[in-house]
Scaffold this motif. Structure first.
Motif, mmCIF file in Angstrom:
data_model
loop_
_atom_site.group_PDB
_atom_site.id
_atom_site.type_symbol
_atom_site.label_atom_id
_atom_site.label_comp_id
_atom_site.label_asym_id
_atom_site.label_seq_id
_atom_site.Cartn_x
_atom_site.Cartn_y
_atom_site.Cartn_z
ATOM 1 N N ARG A 30 5.720 14.671 -1.296
ATOM 2 C CA ARG A 30 5.142 13.509 -0.616
ATOM 3 C C ARG A 30 5.739 13.471 0.783
ATOM 4 O O ARG A 30 6.895 13.876 1.000
ATOM 5 N N HIS A 31 4.969 12.958 1.728
ATOM 6 C CA HIS A 31 5.502 12.800 3.093
ATOM 7 C C HIS A 31 6.706 11.849 3.078
ATOM 8 O O HIS A 31 6.953 11.148 2.102
ATOM 9 N N ARG A 34 7.335 6.042 6.219
ATOM 10 C CA ARG A 34 6.273 5.809 7.216
ATOM 11 C C ARG A 34 6.111 4.322 7.505
ATOM 12 O O ARG A 34 6.671 3.477 6.794
ATOM 13 N N ILE A 37 0.241 1.304 5.954
ATOM 14 C CA ILE A 37 -1.125 1.804 6.200
ATOM 15 C C ILE A 37 -1.931 0.726 6.927
ATOM 16 O O ILE A 37 -2.774 1.018 7.771
ATOM 17 N N ARG A 98 1.204 12.012 9.218
ATOM 18 C CA ARG A 98 2.466 11.883 8.468
ATOM 19 C C ARG A 98 2.761 13.079 7.562
ATOM 20 O O ARG A 98 3.925 13.447 7.371
ATOM 21 N N TRP A 193 -2.033 -3.349 -4.440
ATOM 22 C CA TRP A 193 -1.018 -2.351 -4.083
ATOM 23 C C TRP A 193 -0.708 -2.364 -2.589
ATOM 24 O O TRP A 193 0.430 -2.165 -2.173
ATOM 25 N N HIS A 277 0.629 13.424 -0.631
ATOM 26 C CA HIS A 277 0.831 11.975 -0.824
ATOM 27 C C HIS A 277 1.372 11.659 -2.214
ATOM 28 O O HIS A 277 1.334 12.505 -3.113
ATOM 29 N N ASP A 278 1.750 10.375 -2.382
ATOM 30 C CA ASP A 278 2.193 9.929 -3.719
ATOM 31 C C ASP A 278 1.103 10.180 -4.753
ATOM 32 O O ASP A 278 1.359 10.675 -5.856
ATOM 33 N N THR A 279 -0.145 9.883 -4.391
ATOM 34 C CA THR A 279 -1.252 10.027 -5.343
ATOM 35 C C THR A 279 -1.484 11.502 -5.719
ATOM 36 O O THR A 279 -1.958 11.787 -6.813
HETATM 37 O O1 PT3 Z 1 2.390 6.768 0.926
HETATM 38 O O2 PT3 Z 1 2.059 8.591 -0.204
HETATM 39 C C1 PT3 Z 1 1.658 7.563 0.348
HETATM 40 C C2 PT3 Z 1 0.184 7.255 0.370
HETATM 41 O O3 PT3 Z 1 -0.553 8.119 -0.414
HETATM 42 C C3 PT3 Z 1 -0.344 7.319 1.764
HETATM 43 O O4 PT3 Z 1 0.053 8.502 2.381
HETATM 44 C C4 PT3 Z 1 -1.848 7.194 1.786
HETATM 45 O O5 PT3 Z 1 -2.503 8.063 2.308
HETATM 46 N N1 PT3 Z 1 -2.410 6.172 1.220
HETATM 47 C C5 PT3 Z 1 -3.858 6.051 1.145
HETATM 48 C C6 PT3 Z 1 -4.273 4.701 1.474
HETATM 49 C C7 PT3 Z 1 -5.746 4.492 1.296
#
Ligand code: PT3
Length: 413
Positions: A30-31, A34, A37, A98, A193, A277-279
């Motif tokens: 994951r980055h 940050r 968003i 990021r 979230w 990313h986290d997802t």
């Molecule tokens: O913080 O890892 C994370 C998130 O995935 C972030 O990078 C992101 O892209 N969120 C999507 C928001 C719609």
């Protein structure tokens, strides 16, 4: 005599323990830290409060990834060449500032130039390529993937489960309070979230939260944020969801392993690094059924190591570095397999989450739409029955001689 005994024991130990060799590494991280968003309407800290605006890697995030790169340099000393060697490593990132900047910071820690690779006196950095594709073409690292009707249907069904409905009821008053304080129109509990995300980033960067944001409120927001991840990739019909999401990345990772194991690949390639990313981590870990239910921290890293043992067989080991204060990353075990999982077993055990044809599978088929199909069948069946009854009535009506009339043939004869 004792020396001989020692050598004999050492040899016996080595022979029985079996030597294995690291052949290939894939990692997904994951980055780093940050800015948020986005902000909520009543937020005192709007975009101008952040040095580079929303969604940007902070200096803390750069340090986190520089540290991860240094950790990787140490872990893979003797495996990766000491100098950057272009054919050994491929880096791919999603097309966000990021994630691209995280990969760059990481590589600065992994490949500080030595001697002849220094291109500017005093600068301990060298450029390393980071590949990406435009966001709209990203099909490997950005989840959930859009435009998949079956996935949308599964999400709708998830939101009708008893568990989800109970949670909605439980957090009803809380949601109302959050709506009133943020000015947001929150349609469903998992959409909250982003409030947690914004408040979390602000707190981490020393911004004082408004009075309504107590630690109890933050805890509840965290529960709902984690629920939103579960809704996306697990909780209900996990395997079906994974086939349409994280299974795609797992498929690519397994294809790369197979190519290494069958020696038909670029024999120089030792490492693939994915910056996302986290997802992305959650989608992959849900597909592997090893997800711990929590948001992966910044710069956390899932590592796959493909090894070959002394009889030529390949096995996979997995690690998760989600805490940089611990020297060794946590070992992850694929359910149903050993920690050192034979590659063929790994492939067999993950087969159920690998799509055979994503586009085809995304379409809503009769077997997948469950209740909706049953309701549809009942409606169609009823209409058909009505039509058949109508047809019989009409036929019966036509075949009966009409009252008061008869055919008179040869009336006069
Ligand atoms: O913080 O890892 C994370 C998130 O995935 C972030 O990078 C992101 O892209 N969120 C999507 C928001 C719609």
């Amino acid at each position: 005599m004792t020396a001989y005994l020692f050598i004999f024991l050492l040899c016996a130990f080595k022979c029985s323990s079996g030597e294995s060799k690291l052949k290939f590494v894939t990692m997904l991280y994951r980055h780093g830290d940050r800015s948020p968003i986005k902000a909520y309407p009543t937020d005192p800290y709007q975009e101008s409060a952040w040095p580079q605006g929303f969604g940007q890697l902070s200096q803390e995030g750069m340090r986190e990834h520089f540290e991860l790169g240094q950790f990787l340099r140490q872990r893979y000393t003797g495996f990766l060449s000491e100098n950057y060697t272009r054919l050994e490593i491929t880096v791919r990132s999603t097309d966000y500032d990021r994630t691209l900047m995280s990969a760059a910071s990481n590589l600065a820690g992994l490949y500080p130039p030595n001697g002849s690779q220094m291109f500017h006196p005093g600068l301990e950095w060298q450029p390393i390529p980071i590949h990406t594709v435009p966001q709209e073409d990203e099909r490997l690292l950005s989840f959930p993937l859009p435009n998949c009707p079956l996935y949308q249907l599964l999400i709708n069904e998830t939101k009708r489960t008893k568990f989800f409905l109970n949670m909605t009821e439980k957090y009803k008053d809380f949601m109302e309070m959050v709506q009133n304080n943020t000015g947001l129109n929150l349609t469903s509990i998992e959409t909250v979230w982003s409030v947690h995300d914004t408040l979390f980033c602000e707190k981490k960067h020393g911004m004082r939260p408004p009075a309504w944001v107590t630690s109890e409120v933050m805890e509840k927001l965290k529960v709902l944020k984690n629920l939103s991840f579960q809704v996306m990739f697990g909780l209900y019909k996990r395997e079906e969801k994974c086939r349409l999401q994280g299974g795609l990345l797992l498929d690519q990772i397994i294809k790369n392993f197979t190519a290494v194991a069958t020696l038909n690949s670029n024999e120089h390639l030792k490492m693939i690094m994915y910056s996302a990313h986290d997802t992305t981590i959650i989608a992959l870990q849900e597909a592997l059924n090893v997800y711990n239910g929590l948001q992966p921290p910044y710069a956390s890293c899932h590592i796959f190591e493909l090894n070959q043992d002394d009889n030529g067989s390949f096995f996979v080991e997995m690690f998760y570095r989600n805490d940089s204060s611990v020297t060794e990353p946590y070992r992850l075990t694929l359910p149903g397999c050993a920690q050192q999982c034979p590659l063929q077993e790994f492939i067999k055990l993950t087969r159920s989450v690998i799509p055979t044809d994503w586009h085809k599978e995304c379409q809503i088929s009769s077997s997948s739409s469950g209740n909706d199909v049953i309701i549809g069948l009942i409606v169609c069946g009823s209409v058909l029955l009505l039509l058949i009854v109508l047809l019989f009535v009409v036929l019966y009506h036509h075949s009966k001689p009409a009252n008061g009339y008869s055919h008179v043939i040869n009336d006069q004869s």
